[in-house]
Scaffold this motif. Structure first.
Motif, PDB file in Angstrom:
ATOM      1  N   PHE A  34       0.852  -1.184   0.000  1.00 26.62           N
ATOM      2  CA  PHE A  34       0.000   0.000   0.000  1.00 26.62           C
ATOM      3  C   PHE A  34       0.887   1.234   0.000  1.00 26.62           C
ATOM      4  CE2 PHE A  34      -2.505  -3.459   1.429  1.00 26.62           C
ATOM      5  CZ  PHE A  34      -3.817  -3.167   1.107  1.00 26.62           C
ATOM      6  N   HIS A  35       1.128   1.771  -1.186  1.00 23.94           N
ATOM      7  CA  HIS A  35       1.993   2.951  -1.312  1.00 23.94           C
ATOM      8  C   HIS A  35       1.248   4.186  -0.803  1.00 23.94           C
ATOM      9  CE1 HIS A  35       5.520   1.523  -3.598  1.00 23.94           C
ATOM     10  NE2 HIS A  35       4.695   0.577  -3.991  1.00 23.94           N
ATOM     11  N   GLN A  36       1.926   4.962   0.022  1.00 30.64           N
ATOM     12  CA  GLN A  36       1.309   6.142   0.618  1.00 30.64           C
ATOM     13  C   GLN A  36       1.665   7.445  -0.099  1.00 30.64           C
ATOM     14  OE1 GLN A  36      -1.085   5.703   3.132  1.00 30.64           O
ATOM     15  NE2 GLN A  36      -0.710   3.670   2.289  1.00 30.64           N
ATOM     16  N   ASP A  37       2.509   7.364  -1.138  1.00 30.42           N
ATOM     17  CA  ASP A  37       2.793   8.559  -1.926  1.00 30.42           C
ATOM     18  C   ASP A  37       1.692   8.709  -2.975  1.00 30.42           C
ATOM     19  OD1 ASP A  37       4.032   6.137  -2.811  1.00 30.42           O
ATOM     20  OD2 ASP A  37       5.058   7.241  -4.388  1.00 30.42           O
ATOM     21  N   TRP A  38       1.460   9.925  -3.421  1.00 28.25           N
ATOM     22  CA  TRP A  38       0.373  10.238  -4.341  1.00 28.25           C
ATOM     23  C   TRP A  38       0.931  10.374  -5.747  1.00 28.25           C
ATOM     24  CZ3 TRP A  38      -4.730  11.442  -2.488  1.00 28.25           C
ATOM     25  CH2 TRP A  38      -4.856  11.297  -1.109  1.00 28.25           C
ATOM     26  N   GLU A  39       0.415   9.556  -6.678  1.00 35.07           N
ATOM     27  CA  GLU A  39       0.902   9.538  -8.059  1.00 35.07           C
ATOM     28  C   GLU A  39      -0.261   9.428  -9.032  1.00 35.07           C
ATOM     29  OE1 GLU A  39       3.937  10.132  -8.604  1.00 35.07           O
ATOM     30  OE2 GLU A  39       4.970   9.527  -6.771  1.00 35.07           O
ATOM     31  N   THR A  40      -0.018   9.826 -10.284  1.00 37.66           N
ATOM     32  CA  THR A  40      -0.998   9.561 -11.330  1.00 37.66           C
ATOM     33  C   THR A  40      -1.080   8.050 -11.541  1.00 37.66           C
ATOM     34  OG1 THR A  40       0.584   9.615 -13.160  1.00 37.66           O
ATOM     35  CG2 THR A  40      -0.407  11.740 -12.493  1.00 37.66           C
ATOM     36  N   TRP A  41      -2.129   7.607 -12.193  1.00 32.51           N
ATOM     37  CA  TRP A  41      -2.295   6.180 -12.446  1.00 32.51           C
ATOM     38  C   TRP A  41      -1.116   5.642 -13.247  1.00 32.51           C
ATOM     39  CZ3 TRP A  41      -3.070   3.007 -16.752  1.00 32.51           C
ATOM     40  CH2 TRP A  41      -3.597   1.741 -16.495  1.00 32.51           C
ATOM     41  N   TRP A  42      -0.688   6.388 -14.264  1.00 30.38           N
ATOM     42  CA  TRP A  42       0.408   5.917 -15.115  1.00 30.38           C
ATOM     43  C   TRP A  42       1.719   5.817 -14.340  1.00 30.38           C
ATOM     44  CZ3 TRP A  42      -2.670  10.029 -17.078  1.00 30.38           C
ATOM     45  CH2 TRP A  42      -3.632   9.609 -17.995  1.00 30.38           C
ATOM     46  N   HIS A  43       1.986   6.809 -13.480  1.00 31.51           N
ATOM     47  CA  HIS A  43       3.224   6.761 -12.704  1.00 31.51           C
ATOM     48  C   HIS A  43       3.161   5.644 -11.664  1.00 31.51           C
ATOM     49  CE1 HIS A  43       6.488   8.000  -9.961  1.00 31.51           C
ATOM     50  NE2 HIS A  43       7.075   8.265 -11.115  1.00 31.51           N
ATOM     51  N   ALA A  44       1.998   5.452 -11.044  1.00 29.67           N
ATOM     52  CA  ALA A  44       1.833   4.358 -10.077  1.00 29.67           C
ATOM     53  C   ALA A  44       2.100   3.016 -10.755  1.00 29.67           C
ATOM     54  CB  ALA A  44       0.427   4.384  -9.487  1.00 29.67           C
ATOM     55  N   LYS A  45       1.608   2.864 -11.972  1.00 34.46           N
ATOM     56  CA  LYS A  45       1.833   1.635 -12.730  1.00 34.46           C
ATOM     57  C   LYS A  45       3.329   1.410 -12.969  1.00 34.46           C
ATOM     58  CE  LYS A  45       0.046  -0.636 -16.856  1.00 34.46           C
ATOM     59  NZ  LYS A  45      -0.778  -0.512 -18.047  1.00 34.46           N
ATOM     60  N   LYS A  46       4.072   2.478 -13.259  1.00 33.88           N
ATOM     61  CA  LYS A  46       5.519   2.388 -13.477  1.00 33.88           C
ATOM     62  C   LYS A  46       6.250   2.012 -12.192  1.00 33.88           C
ATOM     63  CE  LYS A  46       5.825   5.628 -17.304  1.00 33.88           C
ATOM     64  NZ  LYS A  46       6.281   6.945 -17.749  1.00 33.88           N
ATOM     65  N   VAL A  47       5.824   2.593 -11.070  1.00 27.99           N
ATOM     66  CA  VAL A  47       6.467   2.271  -9.792  1.00 27.99           C
ATOM     67  C   VAL A  47       6.268   0.791  -9.476  1.00 27.99           C
ATOM     68  CG1 VAL A  47       6.437   2.667  -7.298  1.00 27.99           C
ATOM     69  CG2 VAL A  47       6.302   4.609  -8.861  1.00 27.99           C
ATOM     70  N   CYS A  48       5.047   0.298  -9.645  1.00 27.11           N
ATOM     71  CA  CYS A  48       4.791  -1.124  -9.398  1.00 27.11           C
ATOM     72  C   CYS A  48       5.676  -1.984 -10.294  1.00 27.11           C
ATOM     73  CB  CYS A  48       3.321  -1.454  -9.636  1.00 27.11           C
ATOM     74  SG  CYS A  48       2.179  -0.737  -8.442  1.00 27.11           S
ATOM     75  N   SER A  49       5.763  -1.622 -11.562  1.00 29.59           N
ATOM     76  CA  SER A  49       6.589  -2.380 -12.504  1.00 29.59           C
ATOM     77  C   SER A  49       8.058  -2.389 -12.073  1.00 29.59           C
ATOM     78  CB  SER A  49       6.447  -1.785 -13.907  1.00 29.59           C
ATOM     79  OG  SER A  49       7.213  -2.507 -14.828  1.00 29.59           O
ATOM     80  N   SER A  50       8.544  -1.263 -11.537  1.00 31.44           N
ATOM     81  CA  SER A  50       9.938  -1.200 -11.082  1.00 31.44           C
ATOM     82  C   SER A  50      10.187  -2.114  -9.881  1.00 31.44           C
ATOM     83  CB  SER A  50      10.329   0.243 -10.742  1.00 31.44           C
ATOM     84  OG  SER A  50       9.755   0.651  -9.517  1.00 31.44           O
ATOM     85  N   GLU A  51       9.114  -2.526  -9.199  1.00 38.96           N
ATOM     86  CA  GLU A  51       9.201  -3.449  -8.064  1.00 38.96           C
ATOM     87  C   GLU A  51       8.862  -4.880  -8.486  1.00 38.96           C
ATOM     88  OE1 GLU A  51       6.528  -1.834  -5.123  1.00 38.96           O
ATOM     89  OE2 GLU A  51       7.803  -0.080  -4.783  1.00 38.96           O
TER      90      GLU A  51
END
Length: 141
Positions: A34-51
Motif C-alpha cells: 500500500f503505497h502512501q505517496d500520491w501519483e498519477t495512475w500511469w506513474h503508479a503503474k511504473k512504480v509497481c513495474s519497477s518493483e
C-alpha cells in the motif's frame, strides 16, 4: 532442529503461504504493498513495474474483502487499482480480466481517460481521470 524447520517449510508450502518482502504483506494468498505517496495512475503503474509487481487487480471475494479490511484497519482512503477502460470495457490491466460490476459505487461510464480506484469508506470502486494523483496498491503473485 533441521527436521522441525523442514516440517515448517513444507507446511508453509502446502498451505499456500507466501513470504512477502520489501514492504509487501500477505493478503488472500498474494503479496500487496500500500503505497502512501500520491501519483498519477500511469506513474503508479511504473512504480509497481519497477518493483516487479503490477497495480492491483481484484479478482476474488477473498482479495476484495481482505484488501478492504486491511485498508480500513491501517490506511483508510482511496487507492489506484489496475482498472481502466480497454476497447470500451472496464478491464483489469494487470490481468486482462473484467472488473466485477457489483463492486462499483454507481453505474460507471466507459470514459477512456478514467481509471478505477478503491475507496475504503464506501467499499466500492469509483473512477477518476487517470491524471489525478492518488495512493496506490501494487501486487505480486
Amino acid at each position: 532442529m533441521k527436521t522441525l524447520l523442514l516440517v515448517l517449510a513444507l507446511a508453509a508450502v502446502c498451505s499456500g503461504w507466501q513470504g512477502c518482502t520489501g514492504g509487501y504483506i500477505n493478503i488472500a494468498g498474494g503479496c500487496y504493498r500500500f503505497h502512501q505517496d500520491w501519483e498519477t495512475w500511469w506513474h503508479a503503474k511504473k512504480v509497481c513495474s519497477s518493483e516487479n509487481a503490477k497495480l492491483v487487480s481484484v479478482l476474488t471475494y477473498a482479495q476484495y474483502n481482505g484488501l478492504l479490511a486491511h485498508m480500513n484497519g491501517n490506511y483508510p482512503g482511496t487507492y489506484w487499482t489496475s482498472g481502466a477502460v480497454i476497447s470500451g470495457h472496464w478491464t483489469w490491466t494487470g490481468t486482462g480480466g473484467s472488473m466485477n460490476p457489483n463492486w462499483w459505487g454507481w453505474k460507471n461510464g466507459n470514459y477512456a481517460d478514467h481509471c478505477a480506484y478503491f475507496c475504503s469508506n464506501t467499499l466500492k470502486y469509483w473512477s477518476k481521470p487517470c491524471s489525478t494523483k492518488l495512493r496506490y496498491i501494487c501486487e505480486k503473485h
